[in-house]
Structure formats: C-alpha cells, structure tokens
Motif scaffolding. Structure first.
Motif, short mmCIF file in Angstrom:
data_model
loop_
_atom_site.label_atom_id
_atom_site.label_comp_id
_atom_site.label_asym_id
_atom_site.label_seq_id
_atom_site.Cartn_x
_atom_site.Cartn_y
_atom_site.Cartn_z
N VAL A 217 0.83 -1.20 0.00
CA VAL A 217 0.00 0.00 0.00
C VAL A 217 0.87 1.26 0.00
N ALA A 218 0.57 2.14 -0.95
CA ALA A 218 1.22 3.44 -1.00
C ALA A 218 0.23 4.44 -0.41
N GLY B 57 -0.99 -8.69 7.92
CA GLY B 57 -1.16 -7.34 7.35
C GLY B 57 -0.41 -7.17 6.05
N PHE B 58 -0.02 -5.94 5.79
CA PHE B 58 0.64 -5.62 4.52
C PHE B 58 2.08 -6.10 4.54
N GLN B 59 2.57 -6.49 3.36
CA GLN B 59 4.01 -6.80 3.26
C GLN B 59 4.79 -5.50 3.29
N ARG B 60 4.21 -4.48 2.69
CA ARG B 60 4.90 -3.20 2.61
C ARG B 60 3.87 -2.07 2.61
N ILE B 61 4.13 -1.07 3.45
CA ILE B 61 3.28 0.12 3.44
C ILE B 61 4.20 1.32 3.56
N LEU B 62 4.11 2.23 2.60
CA LEU B 62 5.01 3.39 2.58
C LEU B 62 4.18 4.66 2.44
#
Ligand code: CO
Length: 293
Positions: free
Chosen positions: A107-108, A136-141
């Motif tokens: 998620v961006a 949850g998310f693998q990656r959130i930035l």
C-alpha cells in the motif's frame, strides 16, 4: 584454538539460519501481490472545495490506471460533520483496516497535505503501525506531502506564479494564505516566501494559524507602500479558511484587515489542488513510493 573454531562455526550457523528465516519469511506470505493507493487529505466539508479532491482523484487514476485508489480524511471534525449529512468518509485507520481485509499486500499512502506538520507525522506513525500486524501488509510506505525537498519549493513557486491573474501589475502584491501550525514544520511557509521573493519581491506567504500572520503581512505590505493585493489560498482546497478567514466580510478576515489599512484586495477562491501542475508534484511523490514495490 578449538574454542575459536567453534565460535566461527557458530557465527556461520547463525548467519545461515538468519538467511533461511528471511527466505522462509518471504515464503510464508504466499498471497499474490496486490497493490493499492490510499490518498489522504485533511478533508473539507465545503461542497465547492470537493473539486480539488476530484481533480487529484482523476489525475492519480490516470497515472496508475491498474491500481485501486482509496480515500481517507485525517480531520475527525470534518468526517463527523460529513457523516451528519449522510456522507461517509473513512479515517486513515478505518481505510487501512478495510484494505488489509481485502488482501492488499503493498500500500502506497499518499499525503495530500502541504507541509510535513503534525497531521503528516501522525499519518506516518499509524500507517507504519499497520506493517507490524500479523496478516497485514508486506509493505506500506507514505509519500511526502507537497513541500518536502528544495526542488518541490521551486516547482510550487513557478507553478503558482504562473497562476497569478495576468492583470496583476508588478507593483501590486500577491499574498498566499497558508494554513500554518505550531509544529516546527511551519518554517516551510517562510522558506516558501523566500522562494517566491527570489522571483518576485512582491509575493508574500502568510498563515492563518502560524507565523507570519496577517498582521505581520500587513506591516510588510505597508512598508513597501503597496495599495492593492491579490489574496490566493495556499491550501489544497478553497474551503472554510479561504472563503471566510481570507475573503469573508467579517471584520477579522484578511480582506477586511487589509481594507482597513488602505489596501484593496482581490480574493481568488481556488485551492492549489485545482491546478494540474501542483497535483503533478503530489503524483511524483506517489510515483517515488510506488517505485519501491
Ligand atoms: Co484549519
């Protein structure tokens, strides 16, 4: 000697084990990659201000046609006000929980704020909290707000100067109205004024809730003998602050304060997010985040 060898061996085993667990970590999440964008603004309950959000929404979807786009407002007051009118807007936390539930893996989160103030820092903190959740998310930035790097200030100054009404004379002033904050990031408004004044010394940046305020700006205008100024919001939306605090007829509006000081003002009711070149800067920050996925 023997013990030294054992230590080396133990270190090797440890290194291999951590590699193995890192790979296992990757494999544990076998879900297919699902990317999403969450756009986060302060929000506005003023119906005319929605054009700003609609414009950002359209431009982001044009830039990322394959990626689902969600919205959240950081202002609880605005969300509650809208809910009473039957319009449901999510907070960041609710929007992210929904995305987590829908199986998004990357998620961006793009901040649509102007500066890196309190709202932006809170957004980062809570967004990152989601990366620690099981399942949850693998990656959130989180993408930078409008003003982050020097280059952003230069681009914003050039864009906003190009949107000043052409009938404005060089000896007339342009006063941008920023929101302002007690947060240290308020200094971005002063930096912005410097950037504008390098190109045009009669451009000023004031704030509603920070420094410089309209009294400070009034002193600056009077010391230069300025008789007329254009008032332009330096906020993504021309909402309540622009319509009332800037252009309203109340005695404490910027227009009234300047009129009383002998300075005529021409208010322009357009938020910065209504200009495509400004929206392009937010989108470039979002592209920066997406390039990590
Ligand atoms: Co406000």
């Amino acid at each position: 000697m023997q013990s030294k060898k054992t230590v080396v061996l133990l270190v090797l085993v440890f290194i291999l084990a951590s590699f193995a667990s890192a790979f296992a970590g990757e494999h544990r999440d076998a879900r297919p990659q699902k990317k999403g964008i969450l756009l986060v603004g302060f929000g506005s309950s003023v119906p005319q201000a929605q054009v700003s959000f609609e414009n950002i929404d359209k431009k982001v979807k044009e830039a990322f046609p394959e990626i689902p786009v969600r919205w959240a407002y950081t202002s609880a007051i605005i969300r509650h006000k809208m809910a009473k009118e039957g319009k449901q807007m999510d907070s960041v936390e609710v929007a992210l929980a929904k995305m987590m539930d829908e199986g998004f893996t990357h998620v961006a989160v793009q901040s649509l704020h102007t500066i890196r103030g309190e709202e932006y820092h809170d957004l980062r903190r809570n967004a990152h909290a989601f990366s620690d959740m099981a399942g949850g998310f693998q990656r959130i930035l989180v993408g930078y707000p409008l003003l982050a790097k020097h280059e952003d200030l230069v681009r914003v100054s050039e864009a906003m100067i190009s949107h000043i009404p052409p009938e404005r004379k060089k000896y007339e002033a342009v006063v941008f109205m920023g929101h302002g904050t007690p947060h240290p990031a308020n200094a971005f408004y002063e930096a912005m004024m410097y950037e504008f004044q390098l190109k045009d010394p009669n451009i000023f940046v004031g704030t509603v809730e920070g420094y410089p305020d309209i009294e400070d700006i009034k002193v600056m205008l009077l010391s230069k003998g300025i008789k007329k100024t254009y008032l332009i919001p330096f906020m993504s939306v021309a909402g309540d602050h622009a319509r009332n605090d800037m252009a309203g007829d109340e005695p404490d509006s910027w227009k009234s304060i300047l009129t009383k000081a002998g300075i005529t003002s021409v208010p322009i009711l357009k938020g910065t997010a209504e200009y495509d070149d400004i929206v392009g800067i937010w989108i470039d920050h979002l592209k920066g985040v997406m390039s990590h996925f």
